[in-house]
Motif scaffolding. Sequence first.
Motif, PDB file in Angstrom:
ATOM      1  N   GLY A 191      49.433  41.187  43.262  1.00  0.00           N
ATOM      2  CA  GLY A 191      48.059  41.290  43.708  1.00  0.00           C
ATOM      3  C   GLY A 191      47.884  40.717  45.097  1.00  0.00           C
ATOM      4  N   CYS A 192      47.504  41.558  46.051  1.00  0.00           N
ATOM      5  CA  CYS A 192      47.419  41.131  47.450  1.00  0.00           C
ATOM      6  C   CYS A 192      45.981  41.039  47.931  1.00  0.00           C
ATOM      7  N   GLY A 193      45.154  40.354  47.126  1.00  0.00           N
ATOM      8  CA  GLY A 193      43.844  39.950  47.591  1.00  0.00           C
ATOM      9  C   GLY A 193      43.974  38.648  48.351  1.00  0.00           C
ATOM     10  N   ALA A 194      42.854  37.953  48.518  1.00  0.00           N
ATOM     11  CA  ALA A 194      42.878  36.711  49.292  1.00  0.00           C
ATOM     12  C   ALA A 194      43.779  35.667  48.656  1.00  0.00           C
ATOM     13  N   VAL A 195      43.748  35.556  47.331  1.00  0.00           N
ATOM     14  CA  VAL A 195      44.584  34.567  46.645  1.00  0.00           C
ATOM     15  C   VAL A 195      46.056  34.926  46.794  1.00  0.00           C
ATOM     16  N   LEU A 223      49.578  44.536  55.153  1.00  0.00           N
ATOM     17  CA  LEU A 223      49.159  43.217  55.610  1.00  0.00           C
ATOM     18  C   LEU A 223      50.057  42.129  55.032  1.00  0.00           C
ATOM     19  N   ALA A 224      50.467  42.293  53.774  1.00  0.00           N
ATOM     20  CA  ALA A 224      51.379  41.324  53.169  1.00  0.00           C
ATOM     21  C   ALA A 224      52.665  41.215  53.970  1.00  0.00           C
ATOM     22  N   LYS A 225      53.164  42.350  54.431  1.00  0.00           N
ATOM     23  CA  LYS A 225      54.396  42.336  55.231  1.00  0.00           C
ATOM     24  C   LYS A 225      54.161  41.627  56.565  1.00  0.00           C
ATOM     25  N   GLU A 226      52.993  41.858  57.154  1.00  0.00           N
ATOM     26  CA  GLU A 226      52.646  41.189  58.409  1.00  0.00           C
ATOM     27  C   GLU A 226      52.562  39.672  58.232  1.00  0.00           C
ATOM     28  N   LEU A 227      52.135  39.246  57.040  1.00  0.00           N
ATOM     29  CA  LEU A 227      51.931  37.826  56.781  1.00  0.00           C
ATOM     30  C   LEU A 227      53.169  37.112  56.241  1.00  0.00           C
ATOM     31  N   GLY A 228      54.258  37.844  56.037  1.00  0.00           N
ATOM     32  CA  GLY A 228      55.480  37.164  55.638  1.00  0.00           C
ATOM     33  C   GLY A 228      56.267  37.766  54.503  1.00  0.00           C
ATOM     34  N   ALA A 229      55.738  38.790  53.828  1.00  0.00           N
ATOM     35  CA  ALA A 229      56.504  39.410  52.745  1.00  0.00           C
ATOM     36  C   ALA A 229      57.735  40.114  53.313  1.00  0.00           C
ATOM     37  N   THR A 230      58.862  39.916  52.652  1.00  0.00           N
ATOM     38  CA  THR A 230      60.095  40.582  53.071  1.00  0.00           C
ATOM     39  C   THR A 230      60.258  41.942  52.409  1.00  0.00           C
ATOM     40  N   PHE A 330      45.254  32.737  57.996  1.00  0.00           N
ATOM     41  CA  PHE A 330      44.350  33.246  56.961  1.00  0.00           C
ATOM     42  C   PHE A 330      43.130  33.940  57.549  1.00  0.00           C
ATOM     43  N   ASP A 331      42.900  33.784  58.858  1.00  0.00           N
ATOM     44  CA  ASP A 331      41.785  34.476  59.494  1.00  0.00           C
ATOM     45  C   ASP A 331      41.930  35.994  59.389  1.00  0.00           C
ATOM     46  N   LYS A 332      43.152  36.484  59.187  1.00  0.00           N
ATOM     47  CA  LYS A 332      43.372  37.924  59.066  1.00  0.00           C
ATOM     48  C   LYS A 332      42.832  38.494  57.751  1.00  0.00           C
ATOM     49  N   LEU A 333      42.439  37.622  56.832  1.00  0.00           N
ATOM     50  CA  LEU A 333      41.900  38.070  55.548  1.00  0.00           C
ATOM     51  C   LEU A 333      40.388  38.251  55.584  1.00  0.00           C
ATOM     52  N   VAL A 334      39.720  37.663  56.581  1.00  0.00           N
ATOM     53  CA  VAL A 334      38.275  37.460  56.546  1.00  0.00           C
ATOM     54  C   VAL A 334      37.503  38.575  57.250  1.00  0.00           C
ATOM     55  N   THR A 335      36.420  39.012  56.603  1.00  0.00           N
ATOM     56  CA  THR A 335      35.427  39.887  57.218  1.00  0.00           C
ATOM     57  C   THR A 335      34.067  39.233  57.031  1.00  0.00           C
ATOM     58  N   PHE A 336      33.267  39.162  58.095  1.00  0.00           N
ATOM     59  CA  PHE A 336      31.984  38.465  58.043  1.00  0.00           C
ATOM     60  C   PHE A 336      30.835  39.419  57.722  1.00  0.00           C
ATOM     61  N   TYR A 337      29.880  38.894  56.959  1.00  0.00           N
ATOM     62  CA  TYR A 337      28.649  39.597  56.599  1.00  0.00           C
ATOM     63  C   TYR A 337      27.476  38.653  56.840  1.00  0.00           C
ATOM     64  N   GLU A 338      26.306  39.223  57.091  1.00  0.00           N
ATOM     65  CA  GLU A 338      25.099  38.411  57.137  1.00  0.00           C
ATOM     66  C   GLU A 338      24.620  38.147  55.710  1.00  0.00           C
ATOM     67  N   PHE A 339      23.824  37.102  55.543  1.00  0.00           N
ATOM     68  CA  PHE A 339      23.388  36.692  54.206  1.00  0.00           C
ATOM     69  C   PHE A 339      22.590  37.790  53.511  1.00  0.00           C
ATOM     70  N   ASP A 340      21.810  38.548  54.281  1.00  0.00           N
ATOM     71  CA  ASP A 340      21.019  39.599  53.647  1.00  0.00           C
ATOM     72  C   ASP A 340      21.868  40.799  53.240  1.00  0.00           C
ATOM     73  N   ALA A 341      23.171  40.758  53.536  1.00  0.00           N
ATOM     74  CA  ALA A 341      24.098  41.799  53.088  1.00  0.00           C
ATOM     75  C   ALA A 341      25.001  41.281  51.970  1.00  0.00           C
ATOM     76  N   THR A 354      37.244  45.072  51.476  1.00  0.00           N
ATOM     77  CA  THR A 354      37.349  43.797  52.180  1.00  0.00           C
ATOM     78  C   THR A 354      38.163  42.826  51.349  1.00  0.00           C
ATOM     79  N   ILE A 355      39.092  42.121  51.972  1.00  0.00           N
ATOM     80  CA  ILE A 355      39.919  41.171  51.240  1.00  0.00           C
ATOM     81  C   ILE A 355      39.154  39.881  50.969  1.00  0.00           C
ATOM     82  N   LYS A 356      38.580  39.291  51.977  1.00  0.00           N
ATOM     83  CA  LYS A 356      37.815  38.058  51.796  1.00  0.00           C
ATOM     84  C   LYS A 356      36.505  38.146  52.584  1.00  0.00           C
ATOM     85  N   PRO A 357      35.417  38.536  51.909  1.00  0.00           N
ATOM     86  CA  PRO A 357      34.119  38.520  52.580  1.00  0.00           C
ATOM     87  C   PRO A 357      33.643  37.082  52.769  1.00  0.00           C
TER      88      PRO A 357
END
Length: 363
Positions: A191-195, A223-230, A330-341, A354-357
């Motif tokens: 599982g290649c979500g944020a965790v 993305l997992a490969k970019e972050l270190g998966a062989t 870990f910044d590569k996991l994050v996507t920002f939203y406004e509170f009303d979204a 989105t991996i980590k909103p």
Amino acid sequence: MQIKAAVTRDKGGPFSVETLTLTEPGASELRLRIVATGVCHTDAVARDLELTPFPVVLGHEGAGVVEAVGSEVTAFAPGDHVVLSFAHCGACEHCLTGHPTVCMRMNELNFGGRAENGTCYLHRGDEAVSTFFGQSSFGSHAVVHERNAVKVDPDLDLGLLAPLGCGVQTGSGTVLNRLKPASGSSLVVYGCGAVGLSAVMAARIAGCARIIAVDVHDNRLSLAKELGATHVFNGRQVDVVEEIRAVTGAGAHYAVETTGVPQVVRQGLHALRPLGQLAIVGVTPEVTLDVHNDLMAEGKTMLGVIEGDSVPKVFIPQLIDYYRQGQFPFDKLVTFYEFDALEEAFADSKSGKTIKPVVRMNS
């Protein structure tokens, strides 16, 4: 004081932004202005499975600025930047031996809806509104116990740091604090979500020679490969157990299971070598196992890990140091939203878009 917060009133119900009354901080508590909050799968589980009393303000990856402190607080002052993590009592045998993630009052303090002393932080008129994870950070402000807060440098973006309080420390801590893989060993992440991706980055820090990522979305595997998966495998396209055995020879030394899917749990066990260890971190339903063949006969271990077995005041600063050194992006996991979204952030997390909103509070 009066605050704005996203209230969940019914099981599976929508978020309703309401005006609530927030109590003043007690002797060992802080009041802070929430700057941003990560959206975590646990929020969705709590809402959809009614794991906490309703109505409730969810949110448990909060980050903000301290506005007021209680009379007995000495480690924090107004203006401090903090990341929030889970609630724990600080006095039981597990808290006192460095394992607050399995605090004897863990369920009560994080899912019971009330503060440690049994009072309620939030009200709408005479109606009590439950607190979640000792923080309820889907709001403009929160009152928390000082144990829940980790001071961070003010030069860092609080929005970026918010997910460290739960999801990111869960994946990375499971590897670095609990499994502690030997340098040169093999580790599989299911599982290649944020965790899961946090576990991949931690495995690289630990010096694992073979880091194998398994998912059903090719973009996440990239993305997992970019972050270190062989090695990466799409579970819909290959026999995962066969592929892992081909890469590792006798099977993996370690594995981290984040999906909560019973079939994947069994795959995780089958792809281990003798004496291998599988850490379960996802919310997982009933799983049927052949205990002799799947586990005991080869001396394998299956263990549950909560919040990465972390001491947040120690581990979160360590993760920030790794980030600053370029070892934990870990910044590569994050996507920002406004509170009303907020609803959109939950939908995008569920769909995998989105991996980590991370929700920023509206200014």
